[in-house]
Design a protein around this motif. Structure first.
Motif, short mmCIF file in Angstrom:
data_model
loop_
_atom_site.label_atom_id
_atom_site.label_comp_id
_atom_site.label_asym_id
_atom_site.label_seq_id
_atom_site.Cartn_x
_atom_site.Cartn_y
_atom_site.Cartn_z
N SER A 2 15.47 93.54 48.12
CA SER A 2 14.08 93.82 47.78
C SER A 2 13.16 92.89 48.54
O SER A 2 13.59 91.99 49.26
N SER A 3 11.87 93.11 48.38
CA SER A 3 10.88 92.25 49.03
C SER A 3 10.79 90.92 48.30
O SER A 3 11.00 90.83 47.09
N PRO A 21 4.71 90.68 50.37
CA PRO A 21 5.99 90.00 50.59
C PRO A 21 5.90 88.93 51.69
O PRO A 21 5.14 89.08 52.66
N GLU A 23 8.05 88.32 53.88
CA GLU A 23 8.55 88.85 55.16
C GLU A 23 7.59 89.81 55.83
O GLU A 23 7.81 90.22 56.98
N SER A 24 6.49 90.17 55.18
CA SER A 24 5.49 91.04 55.81
C SER A 24 4.65 90.30 56.84
O SER A 24 3.92 90.94 57.61
N SER A 93 14.01 84.87 53.75
CA SER A 93 13.24 86.11 53.76
C SER A 93 12.43 86.21 55.04
O SER A 93 12.08 87.31 55.50
N ARG A 158 15.75 88.31 45.75
CA ARG A 158 14.82 89.08 46.55
C ARG A 158 15.05 88.87 48.05
O ARG A 158 14.92 89.80 48.85
#
Length: 617
Positions: A2-3, A21, A23-24, A93, A158
Motif C-alpha cells: 500500500s501507499s 504518500p 513515494e509520490s 518507501s 505500508r
C-alpha cells in the motif's frame, strides 16, 4: 504493497486536506535529497550499530531467552528501536535498500520472539518484573513504547507490504484493549503517544475498537487516575484545557493524538481545545526557532513568556512534536498558519538537532551558548536521534496535500510530484533553490481542471505570480495563493517570494530578549557563532536597527547563505577591569563586520560562543 503516509487521513471525514504518500514525491533538490541520502548511507546504518552497542536490541533477545543477563538502560529503551524501524520504513518507501530492509527484518524477528503469548510486549517488564505490568502508567511508559511499536509497524507494512511487525502490533493492541477501556481498567499514559498510534492503527485496519481506545485514553485525562498533575497533563479534562503546560513532548504528542481523533469523530469540543492550546503555544510559549519547552526541570513548558536563551531546553523531540502537531492541524483546517510553524520548526529547531554529517546530535537546543554545549554520538536517553531520523526520511510526505479542489503545496523544494486528481494523472515538477532563494517554478503535466494552492509564507510580505509568463493578480485564501484553470501539458507557474534578511523583535515580556533583535531570512533563523567572527566575543556584539544586512552564498557547512552586517563591539578593554560604570559615561566601541549563519548549522565546527538574540545598539 500500500501507499506509505505520515498519517493516512484519506478516508477521514473531518479534515480539509488529505495526505499524499511519501513515494509520490521524488526530491531533486540539494537541501533535502542530500539529507535523505545521508540518512540512508550514514545515519540509519550507524544508528543500528548503536542500538546493538547499547544493548537495546539485546533487551529483546534477553526477553525471548536467547541471551542471559540484566535489562540494560532506561525502561523505555524499546521505543528507540521502534522509531529506527519507522525511519527505515519511510526511507524504503522512497528508495529501495535491501541491506537496511534485511536489518529491519532481523530486528522484527527478535521482537516477535520477545512477545508473550497474550500479546504483551515490553522487554523491561519480563521475568522478575512481570508482576509489575500495567501497575504504574504514570511513570513507566508501557503505553508510550506500545505506541511507537504500532507506528513503526503501520509504516513498515505500508512501505514493504510485509505484515510481520503489524501482526505483532495488532496482538499487543488487542491485549491493551482487553485490559483497558470503559468495561476494563481506568488509566491513561503518563507519556502520551499511544493515542495517535491507535488512531493510525484504526486507519490501517478499519477496526473501530482502536479508535474507541484512543478516545478512551484521551477522555481519561483529568480524572486523576495517574496523579492529576499538570506535568502529565492530567490536571483537567482535555476538552477544558486552555494553557499548554507540562512536559513539552508529552503535551505536543497528546495534542497530535487529539487532532487525529478529531479528524475521525468531528468532536468540536476537541477542536476548540486544540485551537486554544495552539494560540497559547505560538503566542506565548514558543521559541523563535519553533522550539518548545523552556525548562530543564521536567523538560517542561514554563510560564507564559518564560523563554530564556542560554538555559533554553527546547528538546529536539519537542521541535519534532511541534511539527507533527501542526501537520495534523494543517490537514484538519487547511490554513497556512500551521504550515508556517511546520516550516519554522523543520528548518530551525528540528534540523539543529542533527549534525551536518548525520553522525551526532543535540538533545537540548539553547539559543545562546558559551561553547560548552556540543553534539554527541548518542545519549543514554536516546529518544531524539531515531526521532529526527524518522522525521527526515518522511519529509516528502509533509510537502504536499490534496483536497477535492486540487493540489496544495506547503513546503517548497525541487521535486517531482505524481498523483491522480479527478481520475486524471498529474505530474508537478517544482524547481527552486529554496530555502536560499524565493524563486519557485512549477511545470505541470496535466489535462484537467483543478486548483493549485501555493502557500504564501508568513515571513513573506511581497510576492508575485505569473502563469505561462504572464503576471497575474492572485487570489489569497487562508494565505494560500489559489490558481484555478484548465491545465494543459507544459503550463508553467512562477512564484517569487521576496526573501530579504530582516530583524525581529520579541514580545517585551520575554526578559532575555529585552533590547535585542534576531535575524531572519526567509524560513531561516540566524545566529552568530565564534568561528565566523574572529574580531572578539559574539556575546559583545551590538547592531543597530538600521544596520544594512547583506546576504552572501558561501560553500561552507554544506553550502548556505550567510548574512553580513556592520556592528559594534564594546570589548573588555573598554571597561579597564570594572564591571560597573555610570550611565552617562563614554564607553569605547569599535565597528566590526559580523557574519551570521543559519542556526541549524551551529556547533558543527570548533567550540565557541553562539547567540541568536543580539543586543541592539
Amino acid at each position: 504493497m500500500s501507499s506509505t503516509f505520515v498519517i493516512n487521513n484519506t478516508k477521514s471525514k473531518y479534515c480539509a486536506l488529505k495526505s499524499i504518500p511519501v513515494e509520490s514525491v521524488k526530491l531533486t533538490d540539494k537541501f533535502w535529497s542530500e539529507r535523505i541520502k545521508t540518512m540512508e548511507e550514514v545515519t540509519l546504518p550507524l544508528q543500528y550499530e548503536l542500538l546493538e552497542e547499547t544493548h537495546r536490541i539485546d533487551n529483546f533477545r534477553r526477553a525471548s531467552g536467547k541471551i542471559s543477563g540484566d535489562f540494560v538502560g532506561f525502561f523505555f529503551n524499546d521505543s528507540d528501536v521502534y522509531k529506527w524501524i519507522e525511519a527505515v520504513a519511510y526511507l524504503l518507501s522512497y528508495k529501495k535498500n535491501e541491506k537496511l530492509e534485511g536489518l529491519v527484518d532481523s530486528v522484527i524477528e527478535e521482537i516477535r520472539l520477545a512477545q508473550d503469548e497474550d500479546g504483551y510486549l515490553d522487554t523491561y517488564f519480563t521475568f522478575e518484573k512481570k508482576q509489575d505490568r500495567w501497575t504504574n502508567l504514570k511513570d513507566m511508559h508501557e503505553l508510550y513504547c506500545a505506541g511507537h511499536l504500532i507506528q513503526a509497524a503501520v509504516a513498515y507494512r505500508r512501505a514493504t507490504g510485509k505484515a510481520s511487525l503489524l501482526n505483532i502490533a495488532i496482538k499487543l493492541a488487542d491485549h491493551i484493549a482487553r485490559i483497558f477501556g470503559p468495561h476494563g481498567r481506568e488509566g491513561t499514559s503518563g507519556h502520551p503517544e499511544i493515542e495517535m498510534a491507535l488512531v493510525e492503527l484504526y486507519r490501517e485496519t478499519n477496526d473501530k475498537k482502536y479508535l474507541d481506545l484512543a478516545r478512551f485514553f484521551i477522555d481519561e485525562r483529568g480524572k486523576g487516575v495517574i496523579g492529576g498533575s499538570s506535568y502529565h497533563i492530567d490536571h483537567k479534562p482535555f476538552r477544558e484545557l486552555n494553557e499548554i503546560v507540562g512536559h513539552a513532548v508529552r503535551s505536543l504528542y497528546l495534542n497530535s493524538g487529539a487532532t487525529d481523533l478529531y479528524m475521525e469523530i468531528g468532536d468540536e469540543t476537541l477542536l476548540d481545545a486544540l485551537e486554544r492550546l495552539w494560540s497559547n503555544l505560538v503566542e506565548k510559549k514558543m521559541y523563535v526557532t519553533g522550539g518548545a519547552g523552556a525548562r530543564k526541570e521536567g523538560e517542561a513548558f514554563g510560564e507564559e513568556y518564560e523563554l530564556p536563551n542560554e538555559t533554553a531546553y527546547a528538546e529536539t523531540c519537542a521541535g519534532i512534536a511541534n511539527l507533527m502537531w501542526n501537520f495534523r492541524m494543517l490537514q484538519t483546517l487547511g490554513e497556512a498558519r500551521f504550515a508556517d510553524i511546520m516550516e519554522l520548526c523543520l528548518y530551525n529547531g528540528v534540523l539543529s538537532g542533527i549534525s551536518l554529517d548525520g553522525k551526532e546530535y543535540l538533545y537540548v537546543n539553547p539559543l545562546a551558548d558559551r561553547g560548552n554545549h556540543r553534539r554527541q554520538r548518542w545519549f543514554a536517553c536516546a529518544c531524539c536521534p531515531p526521532n529526527i531520523a524518522r522525521t527526515i526520511t518522511a519529509i516528502p510526505g509533509y510537502m504536499y496535500s490534496v483536497s477535492s479542489d486540487g493540489i496544495w503545496v506547503h513546503l517548497y523544494a525541487s521535486s517531482i510530484l505524481k498523483l491522480d486528481i479527478n481520475s486524471s494523472s498529474v505530474t508537478v515538477k517544482e524547481e527552486t533553490d529554496y530555502p536560499w532563494d524565493g524563486n519557485i517554478e512549477f511545470v505541470l503535466e496535466a489535462n484537467s481542471h483543478f486548483k493549485l494552492f501555493l502557500r504564501k509564507p508568513g515571513w513573506c510580505e511581497k510576492f508575485s505570480v505569473s502563469i505561462n509568463g504572464e503576471k497575474v493578480n492572485p487570489i489569497l485564501e487562508n494565505s494560500y495563493i489559489v490558481i484555478e484553470k484548465d491545465w494543459q501539458e507544459g503550463d508553467t507557474v512562477r512564484l517569487n517570494l521576496v526573501m530579504n534578511p530582516e530583524l525581529l523583535e520579541s514580545h517585551p515580556r520575554i526578559k532575555d530578549n529585552t533590547g535585542r533583535v534576531a535575524i531572519r531570512r526567509g524560513p531561516i533563523i540566524y545566529c552568530v557563532e565564534a568561528e565566523d567572527n574572529p574580531w572578539g566575543d559574539v556575546w559583545d556584539l551590538e547592531i543597530s536597527e538600521n544596520t544594512a544586512l547583506v546576504e552572501e552564498y558561501r560553500d561552507i557547512l554544506g553550502g548556505l547563505v550567510v548574512v553580513k552586517g556592520k556592528g559594534y563591539v564594546n570589548g573588555p578593554e573598554s571597561w579597564n577591569g570594572l564591571y560597573l560604570t555610570r550611565d552617562n559615561a563614554r564607553v569605547l566601541k569599535r565597528e566590526i563586520e559580523f557574519v551570521a549563519i543559519p542556526y541549524y548549522a551551529w556547533a558543527n565546527r570548533n567550540p565557541g560562543p553562539m547567540e541568536i538574540w543580539i543586543k541592539r545598539s
